[in-house]
Motif scaffolding. Structure first.
Motif, PDB file in Angstrom:
ATOM      1  N   ASP A  95      23.318   4.089  -5.020  1.00 40.72           N
ATOM      2  CA  ASP A  95      24.453   4.020  -5.946  1.00 40.72           C
ATOM      3  C   ASP A  95      24.281   4.987  -7.115  1.00 40.72           C
ATOM      4  OD1 ASP A  95      25.591   2.100  -4.345  1.00 40.72           O
ATOM      5  OD2 ASP A  95      24.887   0.402  -5.555  1.00 40.72           O
ATOM      6  N   VAL A 119      34.576  -0.013  -7.187  1.00 42.54           N
ATOM      7  CA  VAL A 119      33.909  -0.842  -6.184  1.00 42.54           C
ATOM      8  C   VAL A 119      34.514  -2.240  -6.166  1.00 42.54           C
ATOM      9  CG1 VAL A 119      31.732  -1.970  -5.585  1.00 42.54           C
ATOM     10  CG2 VAL A 119      31.750   0.451  -6.179  1.00 42.54           C
ATOM     11  N   ARG A 120      34.755  -2.799  -7.362  1.00 40.54           N
ATOM     12  CA  ARG A 120      35.357  -4.133  -7.449  1.00 40.54           C
ATOM     13  C   ARG A 120      36.756  -4.160  -6.859  1.00 40.54           C
ATOM     14  NH1 ARG A 120      31.734  -8.145  -8.009  1.00 40.54           N
ATOM     15  NH2 ARG A 120      30.098  -7.508  -9.467  1.00 40.54           N
ATOM     16  N   LEU A 121      37.457  -3.028  -6.968  1.00 43.39           N
ATOM     17  CA  LEU A 121      38.798  -2.920  -6.388  1.00 43.39           C
ATOM     18  C   LEU A 121      38.760  -2.590  -4.902  1.00 43.39           C
ATOM     19  CD1 LEU A 121      40.617  -0.938  -9.247  1.00 43.39           C
ATOM     20  CD2 LEU A 121      40.808  -3.381  -8.712  1.00 43.39           C
ATOM     21  N   LYS A 122      37.524  -2.495  -4.370  1.00 45.72           N
ATOM     22  CA  LYS A 122      37.304  -2.208  -2.945  1.00 45.72           C
ATOM     23  C   LYS A 122      37.850  -0.847  -2.532  1.00 45.72           C
ATOM     24  CE  LYS A 122      37.234  -7.115  -1.684  1.00 45.72           C
ATOM     25  NZ  LYS A 122      35.761  -7.143  -1.746  1.00 45.72           N
ATOM     26  N   VAL A 123      37.783   0.126  -3.447  1.00 47.76           N
ATOM     27  CA  VAL A 123      38.137   1.506  -3.118  1.00 47.76           C
ATOM     28  C   VAL A 123      37.003   2.108  -2.289  1.00 47.76           C
ATOM     29  CG1 VAL A 123      38.616   3.795  -4.052  1.00 47.76           C
ATOM     30  CG2 VAL A 123      39.483   1.756  -5.214  1.00 47.76           C
ATOM     31  N   PRO A 124      37.293   2.786  -1.166  1.00 45.36           N
ATOM     32  CA  PRO A 124      36.212   3.406  -0.378  1.00 45.36           C
ATOM     33  C   PRO A 124      35.403   4.378  -1.222  1.00 45.36           C
ATOM     34  CG  PRO A 124      38.290   3.444   0.827  1.00 45.36           C
ATOM     35  CD  PRO A 124      38.618   2.980  -0.560  1.00 45.36           C
ATOM     36  N   GLY A 175      33.546   3.804  -3.767  1.00 40.21           N
ATOM     37  CA  GLY A 175      33.994   3.509  -5.132  1.00 40.21           C
ATOM     38  C   GLY A 175      33.193   4.189  -6.218  1.00 40.21           C
ATOM     39  N   TRP A 188      42.223   8.045   2.179  1.00 40.80           N
ATOM     40  CA  TRP A 188      43.174   6.934   2.038  1.00 40.80           C
ATOM     41  C   TRP A 188      44.141   6.890   3.219  1.00 40.80           C
ATOM     42  CZ3 TRP A 188      48.581   7.058   1.129  1.00 40.80           C
ATOM     43  CH2 TRP A 188      49.157   5.813   0.845  1.00 40.80           C
ATOM     44  N   ARG A 209      44.002   0.804   9.532  1.00 42.26           N
ATOM     45  CA  ARG A 209      44.450  -0.571   9.310  1.00 42.26           C
ATOM     46  C   ARG A 209      45.687  -0.882  10.140  1.00 42.26           C
ATOM     47  NH1 ARG A 209      42.817   0.705   3.984  1.00 42.26           N
ATOM     48  NH2 ARG A 209      44.936   1.342   3.421  1.00 42.26           N
TER      49      ARG A 209
END
Length: 355
Positions: free
Chosen positions: A59, A199-204, A206, A338, A345
């Motif tokens: 990270d 990361v908390r927003l689950k963005v690849p 992040g 994205w 998905r």
């Protein structure tokens, strides 16, 4: 695995990455610290050396990569674009064709998934691409092999091709001073926070994308002027080289052969597209073909700039186009990631509905 063994493997991995990177840097290879480190750790992984990169250290590497990418964005790059509208248009067209054509080829001929194919097709921003891939988008091992083959082939092809380019008129540029350390610390803190939020927003990827967004915003608003300290860049490339190479553990010969062939074909396609766009541009602008080719070439800025100086071309033109290429890729890479994620998905939902 004990804590001592984890630390020992981590230290060994970083040492191998640093050693390989320094050797490649001394040999004058483009992105030597990154490529040399990645290749040395890759070889170590393939022969069974116990390499490892803990998640927290990974990270840290992601944040440093995002920070470095944001810092590489020049504040005046947007102002430079209108000076060369035809060739800038050619650059945009070239990038679209390269990413689409090589990505499509890698999907159809080699059966790669969309994330792996399109991240392998981007001509530049290698550390950013590998940061995203290592965070779970695409197959990072195949992407690394294909991108490594691309860089190696360009390292050979560009200097040889330059021998056939005519000379122009000389031009010199000045070095940028180092960013103030307090300002660097503030931006780095903002990058950590932005990465954590992403990361908390689950963005690849992040941490990479969040840090890049914070650093780019600071750069374009005039709050992050200057170049990064060289020791910081050295640490960043050593960390990324170690991370990239460590992911090759367990790769099969068939995987390596498939990715290598794909990398060779992708590189040939890229060089062909660049040459065609440069030749077409000479019909519309009064500039040497060699100068346009070096400006549009998907090689490293420092390498193309050095060739431009040696050949007497306008290095301001070359630098502006390469900075613009990196700026465009900084936005295009997350956009494509994205779009690929959205497509996957949709396919997943479609398959579930069929069941």
């Amino acid at each position: 695995m004990s804590a001592f063994e984890t630390l020992w493997r981590m230290a060994l991995t970083l040492a191998i990455s640093a050693g390989g990177g320094l050797i490649a840097e001394a040999a004058g290879l483009p992105a030597g610290l990154l490529m040399g480190g990645a290749l040395s750790v890759t070889i170590a992984s393939l022969i069974g050396v116990p390499v490892a990169m803990p998640r927290r250290l990974r990270d840290v590497g992601f944040v440093l990569v995002g920070l470095s990418m944001g810092a590489s964005v020049a504040r005046d790059s947007l102002a430079l674009i209108p000076q060369w509208p035809v060739t800038m248009a050619g650059l945009i067209i070239e990038l679209v064709i390269i990413v689409w054509a090589t990505g499509y080829m890698l999907k159809r001929l080699f059966g790669l998934d969309s994330g792996t194919a399109y991240l392998s097709s981007f001509p530049g921003h290698l550390s950013f691409i590998m940061g995203i891939a290592s965070a779970g988008v695409g197959n990072s091992r195949q992407i690394m092999v294909i991108q490594t083959i691309r860089v190696m082939m360009l390292t050979v092809c560009v200097p040889i091709g330059a021998l056939f380019l005519p000379s122009g008129a000389g031009f010199e540029t000045a070095a940028e001073p180092m960013v103030a350390l307090p300002r660097l610390a503030a931006v780095a803190a903002a990058c950590v926070v932005a990465g954590w939020i992403f990361v908390r927003l689950k963005v690849p990827a992040g941490y990479v994308l969040g840090a890049m967004a914070a650093a780019t915003l600071a750069k374009l608003t005039g709050n992050f002027d200057g170049s990064l300290p060289q020791p910081m860049l050295t640490v960043t490339f050593i960390l990324m080289g170690a991370l990239i190479g460590s992911r090759f553990a367990g790769i099969t010969y068939a995987e390596f052969r498939q990715a290598s062939i794909g990398g060779l074909i992708a590189t040939a396609m890229t060089v062909g597209i660049v040459t065609a766009i440069a030749a077409a541009s000479t019909l519309l602008v009064d500039m040497p073909f060699g100068q346009i080719w070096l400006g549009l070439a998907p090689g490293a800025l420092e390498g193309m700039g050095a060739l431009g100086i040696a050949l007497g071309y306008d290095t301001a033109f070359i630098a502006a186009h390469h900075v613009t290429r990196l700026l465009l890729l900084s936005f295009a890479i997350p956009l494509v990631v994205w779009l690929v994620g959205r497509q996957e998905r949709r396919l997943d939902l479609s398959m579930r509905s069929e069941k």
